[in-house]
Scaffold this active site. Structure first.
Site, mmCIF file in Angstrom:
data_model
loop_
_atom_site.group_PDB
_atom_site.id
_atom_site.type_symbol
_atom_site.label_atom_id
_atom_site.label_comp_id
_atom_site.label_asym_id
_atom_site.label_seq_id
_atom_site.Cartn_x
_atom_site.Cartn_y
_atom_site.Cartn_z
ATOM 1 N N ASP A 1 0.885 -1.294 0.048
ATOM 2 C CA ASP A 1 -0.068 -0.083 -0.151
ATOM 3 C C ASP A 1 0.965 1.256 0.078
ATOM 4 O O ASP A 1 0.220 2.327 -0.578
ATOM 5 C CB ASP A 1 -1.081 0.010 1.269
ATOM 6 C CG ASP A 1 -0.502 0.333 2.577
ATOM 7 O OD1 ASP A 1 0.852 -0.087 2.797
ATOM 8 O OD2 ASP A 1 -1.072 0.568 3.220
ATOM 9 N N GLU B 1 4.175 -10.662 4.461
ATOM 10 C CA GLU B 1 2.926 -11.321 3.968
ATOM 11 C C GLU B 1 3.000 -11.763 2.813
ATOM 12 O O GLU B 1 2.518 -11.634 1.857
ATOM 13 C CB GLU B 1 1.981 -9.779 3.971
ATOM 14 C CG GLU B 1 1.654 -9.237 5.405
ATOM 15 C CD GLU B 1 0.529 -8.472 5.411
ATOM 16 O OE1 GLU B 1 -0.097 -8.266 4.416
ATOM 17 O OE2 GLU B 1 0.087 -8.444 6.620
ATOM 18 N N TYR C 1 -5.739 -7.908 11.436
ATOM 19 C CA TYR C 1 -6.343 -6.745 11.586
ATOM 20 C C TYR C 1 -7.848 -7.149 12.056
ATOM 21 O O TYR C 1 -8.962 -6.770 11.456
ATOM 22 C CB TYR C 1 -6.581 -6.054 10.283
ATOM 23 C CG TYR C 1 -4.991 -5.443 10.065
ATOM 24 C CD1 TYR C 1 -4.905 -4.304 10.327
ATOM 25 C CD2 TYR C 1 -3.935 -6.005 9.340
ATOM 26 C CE1 TYR C 1 -3.631 -3.659 10.485
ATOM 27 C CE2 TYR C 1 -2.757 -5.581 9.369
ATOM 28 C CZ TYR C 1 -2.647 -4.346 9.769
ATOM 29 O OH TYR C 1 -1.195 -3.630 9.753
ATOM 30 N N GLU D 1 2.005 -6.869 13.326
ATOM 31 C CA GLU D 1 1.233 -5.610 12.858
ATOM 32 C C GLU D 1 -0.270 -5.937 13.573
ATOM 33 O O GLU D 1 -0.765 -7.035 13.423
ATOM 34 C CB GLU D 1 0.817 -5.744 11.286
ATOM 35 C CG GLU D 1 2.093 -5.182 10.639
ATOM 36 C CD GLU D 1 1.944 -5.034 9.022
ATOM 37 O OE1 GLU D 1 0.748 -5.039 8.750
ATOM 38 O OE2 GLU D 1 2.751 -5.016 8.315
HETATM 39 C C1 GCB Z 1 -0.593 -5.009 6.110
HETATM 40 C C2 GCB Z 1 0.651 -4.580 5.340
HETATM 41 C C3 GCB Z 1 1.003 -3.305 5.542
HETATM 42 C C4 GCB Z 1 -0.325 -2.446 5.392
HETATM 43 C C5 GCB Z 1 -1.301 -2.722 6.452
HETATM 44 C C6 GCB Z 1 -2.654 -1.989 6.355
HETATM 45 O O1 GCB Z 1 -1.089 -6.163 6.149
HETATM 46 O O2 GCB Z 1 1.775 -5.583 5.753
HETATM 47 O O3 GCB Z 1 1.806 -2.801 4.706
HETATM 48 O O4 GCB Z 1 -0.142 -1.101 5.314
HETATM 49 O O5 GCB Z 1 -1.454 -4.117 6.426
HETATM 50 O O6 GCB Z 1 -2.667 -0.935 6.783
HETATM 51 O O7 GCB Z 1 -3.388 -2.501 5.430
#
Ligand code: GCB
Length: 575
Positions: free
Chosen positions: A153, A391, A446, A482
């Protein structure tokens, strides 16, 4: 690769500043543009054709070689040309390098004269393909313009992102130094050439040991520790020719059972995935932001960060060494995952690892990225682990065949540091095909954001089940590499409303409850330290807003939540 350092036998001149600049297939001698080095070029100018340019960009300036450099080897060090660099003296191509976040040298001795000027031109190409790291795809639109797509991203900033140096080394010189230490003060080193003499100096410059046969012994060494970055210097000299000074720390790293040990003590990671990203400069290194970011890490009680998703500037690594900040050092292999693309665009999924997609060429580029990362950063005591990729499609067939040789390569190049990679949402404990090859499980999740959005109770259950699944199957230390929620600074709500500052705080608190219930959990890296620029997309509002700090480094409310928690911990898992 040895960093240029001023020593009694070596000199260097910074070539940072303003360079003539143009974009296109060749340097335009009529250009009136000037670009700052170091900086990304994208946000410097108002012309959208430059911001979105795909292809070559050119930097040019004249340089005078110091008159005392007769008889020396003269080199240009480019610390980062993102992603593909070409260096010319006059019209002669003198060096070419692919890989946007690692340095390279051009030896220009035979083309320049001490005391005289020469014309230096550096071309930088920002194109990403299925054979580059990171990978990407180029298409041509109806107007005939090239368009760049990629699976990560963060915005594909380009340019001379780090310093450029003119530097001298003697004809006969030290070409490499590798230092490995143990807690008794035994310093094992390899210096090229092996005939070089070695002394060890402490932080005050006093000699504390002399090397023989690849070993030196420091009596009662002061250890490099998280929060206290004591450094020694290994001085390698070739009599009558060269002296090189390599800083190092005395410390050990080890994975034992489900513990991550630094100097034999269990260590608990607190901190962030970061980015090199600031307004106007883009990915250009900036010492002011460097100092301020480390101040904020200290203020919030963070002891570590991951160089997501590429090797950072050497100034950052040196600073971490001096200040005792622990680093997980990552290659630029982000986006080896085609399921993510089809998830976002609805395009039919393609297998990620195959001869038609990411095959031998990608793996060769990835191997080279690993070689260059370890060659550059192997002597940094702050670096406690290599992250080989972020990832990847580790749940897909072909992943094991792709990664097995890369893991082997990394272990051969550095047998002393554990290895990890950050696992994507789709790769669950049940279907991941590579985690057993690595030492630490780093999990990106997430729940409460992309999944169970706004429903923290459900997210809490999903998260705990997921993490426990990994531990049960692999029995290795596990950390969260993350977890984060996009947050618009200034947006508030009394309910669990995504994008508000309250939601980000509640989201993090939920994660911390889960982490504290799991034995074998060794750390938490929030995504992200600060808001950062991204490519356009319906999931982003002027960039990724998962920062705990805004892009200009103002704290969101969650910063207080983290500060309360982390400052209590003292590098230890919560009791
Ligand atoms: C992820 C990625 C990271 C993104 C993040 C997001 O899993 O590793 O590079 O910025 O999600 O905020 O979607």
């Amino acid at each position: 690769m040895l960093k240029p350092r001023p020593t009694p036998t070596r000199e260097q001149i910074s070539l940072d500043g303003l360079w003539h600049f143009s974009v296109g297939d060749a340097f335009d001698p009529d250009t009136t543009l000037e670009a700052a080095v170091p900086a990304s070029y994208n946000d410097l100018f108002t012309d959208p054709a430059i911001r979105d340019h795909v292809g070559w960009a050119w930097y040019r300036r004249t340089v005078r070689v110091p008159r005392g450099w007769t008889g020396e080897r003269i080199l240009v060090r480019v610390e980062a040309a993102t992603h593909h660099g070409r260096v010319y003296v006059g019209d002669t191509l003198v060096a070419e390098h692919v890989g946007g976040y690692t340095p390279f040298d051009a030896d220009i001795t035979d083309l320049v004269t001490a005391g005289a000027e020469f014309r230096l031109t550096i071309g930088v190409n920002n194109e990403l393909t299925e054979a580059t790291i990171p990978p990407g795809t180029i298409t041509v639109d109806q107007a005939g313009r090239k368009r760049q797509q990629y699976q990560h991203d963060f915005y594909n900033y380009a340019g001379l992102h780090r310093s450029v140096w003119l530097h001298s080394v003697p004809e006969v010189h030290v070409t490499d130094v590798t230092v490995v230490t143990d807690l008794d003060g035994m310093v094992h080193y390899e210096v090229e050439p092996a005939s070089a003499r070695v002394r060890i100096l402490d932080a005050s410059g006093a000699q504390v040991a002399v090397g023989a046969d690849g070993v030196a012994k420091i009596e009662n060494p002061t250890l490099w520790q998280p929060g206290a970055g004591y450094l020694y210097t290994l001085e390698a000299s070739i009599d009558g020719h060269d002296i090189y000074e390599q800083p190092f720390g005395v410390r050990t790293v080890e994975v034992r059972g489900t513990d991550f040990l630094i100097n034999g003590e269990p260590f608990y990671f607190t901190g962030f995935g970061k980015h090199e990203d600031t307004p106007v400069r883009g990915k250009g290194h900036d010492d002011a932001y460097l100092v301020h970011d480390f101040q904020l890490l200290d203020w919030i009680g963070a002891n570590s960060f991951r160089t997501s998703h590429y090797p950072y500037a050497e100034e950052v690594m040196d600073f971490a060494d001096r200040h005792g900040i622990v680093v997980i050092d990552e290659t630029a292999a982000v986006g080896l995952n085609l399921a993510v693309v089809s998830g976002l665009t609805g395009a039919p999924p393609r297998q990620t690892f195959s001869p038609e997609t990411f095959g031998d060429d990608t793996r060769d580029a990835h191997a080279q990225a690993i070689r260059e990362l370890i060659a550059r950063d192997k002597n940094h005591p702050s670096v406690v682990m290599w992250s080989l990729t972020n990832e990847p499609a580790s749940n897909e067939d072909g992943a094991r065949e792709y990664f097995e040789p890369l893991v082997k390569l990394a272990r051969t190049l550095d047998p002393t540091r554990p290895l990890t990679y950050s696992a994507v949402m789709f790769a669950a404990a049940a279907n991941d095909q590579i985690a057993d090859l690595f030492d630490v499980l780093s999990i990106n999740r997430y729940y409460g954001w992309y999944i169970a959005t706004g429903d923290l109770a459900t997210a809490e259950q999903y998260l705990e089940q997921d993490l426990r699944g990994w531990l049960a199957r692999f029995g290795k230390p596990i950390m969260m590499s993350e977890y984060g929620a996009d947050t618009q600074a200034g947006l508030h709500s009394i309910w669990d409303t995504p994008w508000t500052e309250e939601y980000q705080s509640a989201f993090l608190a939920m994660h911390h409850r889960v982490f504290d219930r799991i034995d074998g959990f060794v750390g938490e890296h929030v995504w992200n330290f600060a808001d950062f620029q991204t490519s356009h997309g319906i999931h982003r509002v002027d960039g990724n807003k998962k920062g705990v700090f805004t892009r200009d480094r103002r704290p969101k409310a969650a910063a207080q939540e983290l500060r309360r928690r982390w400052r209590e911990l003292g590098h230890r898992k919560p009791a």
